[in-house]
Design a protein around this motif. Structure first.
Motif, short mmCIF file in Angstrom:
data_model
loop_
_atom_site.label_atom_id
_atom_site.label_comp_id
_atom_site.label_asym_id
_atom_site.label_seq_id
_atom_site.Cartn_x
_atom_site.Cartn_y
_atom_site.Cartn_z
N HIS A 215 0.85 -1.19 0.00
CA HIS A 215 0.00 0.00 0.00
C HIS A 215 0.88 1.24 0.00
CE1 HIS A 215 -3.52 -2.50 0.75
NE2 HIS A 215 -2.80 -3.14 1.65
N PRO A 216 0.50 2.25 -0.82
CA PRO A 216 -0.68 2.32 -1.66
C PRO A 216 -0.65 1.29 -2.80
CG PRO A 216 0.30 4.48 -1.37
CD PRO A 216 1.30 3.48 -0.89
N TYR A 218 -3.01 0.40 -6.66
CA TYR A 218 -4.06 0.83 -7.58
C TYR A 218 -4.71 -0.40 -8.20
CZ TYR A 218 -2.34 5.62 -7.38
OH TYR A 218 -1.98 6.88 -6.94
N TRP A 227 -9.05 3.14 -8.58
CA TRP A 227 -9.03 3.77 -7.28
C TRP A 227 -7.97 3.08 -6.45
CZ3 TRP A 227 -10.66 1.27 -2.70
CH2 TRP A 227 -11.35 0.07 -2.86
N THR A 229 -5.81 2.43 -2.52
CA THR A 229 -5.67 2.54 -1.08
C THR A 229 -4.62 3.61 -0.80
OG1 THR A 229 -3.92 0.87 -0.98
CG2 THR A 229 -6.20 0.10 -0.80
N THR A 230 -4.38 3.90 0.46
CA THR A 230 -3.29 4.77 0.86
C THR A 230 -2.34 3.97 1.75
OG1 THR A 230 -4.33 5.58 2.90
CG2 THR A 230 -4.89 6.71 0.84
N ALA A 231 -1.29 4.60 2.18
CA ALA A 231 -0.34 3.92 3.05
C ALA A 231 -0.94 3.62 4.41
CB ALA A 231 0.93 4.76 3.20
N THR A 232 -1.97 4.38 4.80
CA THR A 232 -2.55 4.20 6.13
C THR A 232 -3.96 3.61 6.10
OG1 THR A 232 -3.30 6.50 6.10
CG2 THR A 232 -1.17 6.04 7.14
N THR A 234 -5.92 0.97 4.22
CA THR A 234 -5.66 -0.14 3.30
C THR A 234 -6.88 -0.98 2.98
OG1 THR A 234 -5.04 -1.60 5.13
CG2 THR A 234 -3.29 -0.28 4.12
#
Length: 368
Positions: A215-216, A218, A227, A229-232, A234
């Protein structure tokens, strides 16, 4: 006589009422200005500026100017523009401010402006600055100040993002740190990336900004939009590309194109018949020892070399038959046989990828 006077007065009152009604209904405002007088940018008290790559948030330049006039009391917008030439062929707006006549720019802001204006790092170059005034949210009635210039010594600012493939349709499988092939960035649109090559049967894939991290990431849910996820954050995760949760890919050659600005992608068949890979490929340049590249076992059209030390100069991709593939764009682009030397503008260790189906290449610095 009195009756006539009363009748006239009644008609007059009705007319006045209609005029007042129409006046109340008309909300149009007319704002008249005179021919604007341009702002006057004050000369600087220095001629050279060496930018500190360590203390990037420190103030670097304070610009002062006499305000523009428009003949009305109004909040005036000011854009601070930089250029590598004095006619501002390709102006770069470093900052904007409203209702003030002074601004202090940080080391990082000046360095970014210099880089975006096309100045090379680690060399002294002339840079030009002006103030552009305007009115309103649409920035109407612009007028330019005089031009002031100084010499600047920028450090390097790598402004690009890089992305990698992962998935059972691709060479590394579902391993996020297995020499994952890089996507090839468009040389003129840093939001657009391509990957043309072989994809395995009944497979799927995702895109990772960082090798070794899940993460992130796509993916998709509908086969056309993306779309992430982000690093935090998930969960939930996006579905796998190219068909979301549907059937996997039919084995063959395809072009994957993704735009990270519009969050859209396409996945289309590619005719690779008749395109033969070279027997060997090497990186040859003015400031590095020749480096042999390797082709992926999974897809022999995709070549790579890892942790290659490149110094400022230029390079070409040279086949065993003597063809010299190059371009005039740095970091990424489309190389052609005899297309010129690819500029290397900063020394670093690079991962280098080349696609002999399309001529696309990408040089990814590892420490910048």
């Amino acid at each position: 006589m009195m009756k006539n006077i009363k009748r006239f007065s009644a008609i007059t009152l009705i007319g006045l009422f209609l005029v007042m009604f129409n006046s109340c209904d008309d909300t149009t405002e007319t704002f008249m200005i005179s021919t604007p007088t341009a702002p006057i940018l004050a000369e600087l008290n220095f001629t050279e500026l060496e930018l500190d790559a360590v203390n990037t948030n420190n103030p670097a330049v304070t610009l002062n100017w006499n305000e523009a006039t428009y003949g009305q009391q109004a909040a005036i917008n000011y854009a601070i523009q930089f250029s590598k030439d004095d006619v501002f062929t390709e102006p770069i707006t470093a900052s904007t401010i409203t209702g003030q006549s002074s601004i202090t720019l940080s080391v990082n802001e000046i360095n970014a402006a210099a880089g975006n204006a096309g100045l090379n790092p680690f060399t002294w170059s002339d840079i030009y600055v002006r103030i552009v005034s305007s009115l309103g949210t649409q920035n109407n009635e612009t007028t330019n100040s005089n031009v002031v210039n100084f010499k600047v010594y920028p450090y390097f600012n790598y402004v690009f993002n890089d992305y990698y493939l992962v998935g059972d349709a691709t060479a590394p499988g579902w391993n996020n740190n297995n020499n994952n092939p890089a996507l090839f960035r468009d040389a003129t649109d840093s939001n657009t990336f391509y990957y043309t090559g072989f994809w395995a049967d009944n497979g799927h894939f995702k895109v990772l900004p960082n090798k070794g991290l899940w993460h992130p990431q796509y993916g998709t849910d509908d086969g056309t939009s993306t779309w992430a996820t982000t690093a935090t954050v998930t969960n939930p995760e996006p579905e796998r590309m190219p068909y979301g949760g549907g059937n996997g890919i039919t084995a063959g050659f395809y072009t994957f194109k993704i735009n990270f600005a519009s969050n859209t992608f396409t996945f289309e068949t590619f005719n690779a018949s008749g395109i033969m890979s070279p027997a060997s490929l090497s990186i040859e340049g003015t400031n590095n020892t020749n480096v042999a590249m390797s082709a992926l076992t999974f897809d022999g059209h995709i070549w790579f070399a890892t942790s290659v030390r490149l110094k400022p100069g230029d390079l070409e991709f040279v086949t065993g038959a003597g063809n010299r593939w190059g371009s005039t764009t740095s970091f990424s682009g489309v190389a052609t046989d005899g297309g010129g030397a690819i500029p290397v503008i900063v020394e670093d260790d690079y991962d280098v990828w080349f696609n002999d189906l399309t001529g696309r290449f990408i040089l990814i610095p590892l420490n910048l």
